[in-house]
Design a protein around this motif. Sequence first.
Motif, PDB file in Angstrom:
ATOM      1  N   ASP A  61      44.639  36.793  29.602  1.00 38.63           N
ATOM      2  CA  ASP A  61      44.458  36.047  30.836  1.00 38.63           C
ATOM      3  C   ASP A  61      43.015  35.566  30.928  1.00 38.63           C
ATOM      4  OD1 ASP A  61      45.395  35.342  33.684  1.00 38.63           O
ATOM      5  OD2 ASP A  61      43.582  36.514  34.027  1.00 38.63           O
ATOM      6  N   GLY A  62      42.840  34.255  31.072  1.00 36.48           N
ATOM      7  CA  GLY A  62      41.498  33.688  31.075  1.00 36.48           C
ATOM      8  C   GLY A  62      40.653  34.147  32.247  1.00 36.48           C
ATOM      9  N   LEU A  63      41.246  34.244  33.416  1.00 38.04           N
ATOM     10  CA  LEU A  63      40.488  34.677  34.588  1.00 38.04           C
ATOM     11  C   LEU A  63      40.030  36.126  34.465  1.00 38.04           C
ATOM     12  CD1 LEU A  63      42.468  32.961  37.495  1.00 38.04           C
ATOM     13  CD2 LEU A  63      40.118  32.463  36.770  1.00 38.04           C
ATOM     14  N   ALA A  64      40.888  36.971  33.913  1.00 41.00           N
ATOM     15  CA  ALA A  64      40.508  38.373  33.706  1.00 41.00           C
ATOM     16  C   ALA A  64      39.346  38.474  32.719  1.00 41.00           C
ATOM     17  CB  ALA A  64      41.703  39.178  33.199  1.00 41.00           C
ATOM     18  N   LEU A  65      39.367  37.621  31.703  1.00 42.98           N
ATOM     19  CA  LEU A  65      38.279  37.613  30.723  1.00 42.98           C
ATOM     20  C   LEU A  65      36.980  37.151  31.379  1.00 42.98           C
ATOM     21  CD1 LEU A  65      37.197  37.835  27.836  1.00 42.98           C
ATOM     22  CD2 LEU A  65      38.012  35.498  27.443  1.00 42.98           C
ATOM     23  N   GLU A  72      29.903  42.317  32.438  1.00 44.37           N
ATOM     24  CA  GLU A  72      29.366  43.012  31.274  1.00 44.37           C
ATOM     25  C   GLU A  72      28.405  42.188  30.430  1.00 44.37           C
ATOM     26  OE1 GLU A  72      32.630  44.531  29.013  1.00 44.37           O
ATOM     27  OE2 GLU A  72      33.502  45.615  30.698  1.00 44.37           O
ATOM     28  N   SER A  73      28.365  40.883  30.648  1.00 45.49           N
ATOM     29  CA  SER A  73      27.558  40.014  29.795  1.00 45.49           C
ATOM     30  C   SER A  73      26.432  39.377  30.592  1.00 45.49           C
ATOM     31  CB  SER A  73      28.441  38.918  29.187  1.00 45.49           C
ATOM     32  OG  SER A  73      27.661  37.902  28.590  1.00 45.49           O
ATOM     33  N   GLY A  96      33.207  35.302  39.071  1.00 45.19           N
ATOM     34  CA  GLY A  96      31.920  35.412  38.390  1.00 45.19           C
ATOM     35  C   GLY A  96      31.506  34.237  37.536  1.00 45.19           C
ATOM     36  N   ALA A  97      32.346  33.199  37.421  1.00 46.23           N
ATOM     37  CA  ALA A  97      31.949  32.022  36.647  1.00 46.23           C
ATOM     38  C   ALA A  97      30.804  31.313  37.352  1.00 46.23           C
ATOM     39  CB  ALA A  97      33.122  31.076  36.462  1.00 46.23           C
ATOM     40  N   PHE A 151      20.853  56.347  40.813  1.00 43.04           N
ATOM     41  CA  PHE A 151      22.237  55.924  40.615  1.00 43.04           C
ATOM     42  C   PHE A 151      22.271  54.430  40.324  1.00 43.04           C
ATOM     43  CE2 PHE A 151      26.322  54.304  42.112  1.00 43.04           C
ATOM     44  CZ  PHE A 151      27.207  55.146  41.444  1.00 43.04           C
ATOM     45  N   GLU A 152      23.021  54.040  39.289  1.00 41.53           N
ATOM     46  CA  GLU A 152      23.057  52.651  38.850  1.00 41.53           C
ATOM     47  C   GLU A 152      24.332  51.944  39.300  1.00 41.53           C
ATOM     48  OE1 GLU A 152      22.460  52.418  34.651  1.00 41.53           O
ATOM     49  OE2 GLU A 152      20.405  53.189  34.732  1.00 41.53           O
ATOM     50  N   THR A 153      24.173  50.710  39.782  1.00 40.08           N
ATOM     51  CA  THR A 153      25.291  49.858  40.171  1.00 40.08           C
ATOM     52  C   THR A 153      25.154  48.526  39.428  1.00 40.08           C
ATOM     53  OG1 THR A 153      25.368  50.832  42.383  1.00 40.08           O
ATOM     54  CG2 THR A 153      26.473  48.705  42.075  1.00 40.08           C
ATOM     55  N   PRO A 154      26.121  48.158  38.582  1.00 42.14           N
ATOM     56  CA  PRO A 154      25.993  46.900  37.840  1.00 42.14           C
ATOM     57  C   PRO A 154      26.217  45.688  38.730  1.00 42.14           C
ATOM     58  CG  PRO A 154      28.130  47.916  37.397  1.00 42.14           C
ATOM     59  CD  PRO A 154      27.358  48.892  38.243  1.00 42.14           C
ATOM     60  N   PHE A 155      25.573  44.587  38.355  1.00 42.70           N
ATOM     61  CA  PHE A 155      25.857  43.316  39.006  1.00 42.70           C
ATOM     62  C   PHE A 155      26.054  42.245  37.947  1.00 42.70           C
ATOM     63  CE2 PHE A 155      21.182  43.783  38.987  1.00 42.70           C
ATOM     64  CZ  PHE A 155      20.758  42.605  38.380  1.00 42.70           C
ATOM     65  N   SER A 156      26.761  41.191  38.309  1.00 40.21           N
ATOM     66  CA  SER A 156      27.093  40.143  37.344  1.00 40.21           C
ATOM     67  C   SER A 156      25.932  39.164  37.178  1.00 40.21           C
ATOM     68  CB  SER A 156      28.336  39.373  37.807  1.00 40.21           C
ATOM     69  OG  SER A 156      28.033  38.567  38.933  1.00 40.21           O
TER      70      SER A 156
END
Length: 233
Positions: A61-65, A72-73, A96-97, A151-156
């Motif tokens: 699924d493109g949206l999931a990718l 993560e990138s 996130g695009a 404590f770490e929280t990721p962001f896009s």
Amino acid sequence: MTKPLVTILDDEPEIRHMLADALQEAGFRTASFARATEFEASLKSTSPDVCLVDLGLPDKDGLALVHRLALESGASIIIISGRAQVQDRVTGLELGADDYIIKPFDPAEVVARVRARLRSGKTGTKSANRARFEGWTALFDSYVLVDSEGFETPFSHAEGEVLRLFLDSPKRLISRAQMQETLGGTAGESFDRAMDVRISRLRTKLREDPKNPRLIKTIYGAGYIFLGDVIWD
């Protein structure tokens, strides 16, 4: 100086070849993939600057990718799709695009959008990748927020662009027009919705009260103000 790397993920060979030719002629390195599994395997050894992603993929699924890439990138993500409905564009940006291009397109437009994304990643007035504010540390090289207890929280990547914009201009009004000019993208409902979503997610990650946020204030009809004291190092 190493040329920026643009990856192309599309199952149509004609589109892959057309984009690769246009981008290479414009001075970019490219890597092309027909399937998501091949593209994801490549990320273990390469770090693209911009990812062009078609939503209609044969194996995933493109949206999931797109959503996974955003989390993560560190790459900018531009969706290229035949889905022209406003809701599809909004969904892609919400996940996130950074931009959305509708097929059919002029390759020159894609090259221009890629250049815009790379410029927007360098718009911050600070060259540092770490900022401290109100008990938080933002690490832009690893895309994480660290609280006072570690404590770490990721962001896009997309959320990081908005956060850097705020941290570069604390206690100053930032209008929607300024955000659009700085971050790129097409002004309109989908851009406004994407900004609302990214700001809402940043507030959640900063543990803000949604009804009365302390750091990122909305000035209705005008824009936003970041109220924290910021130290870049």
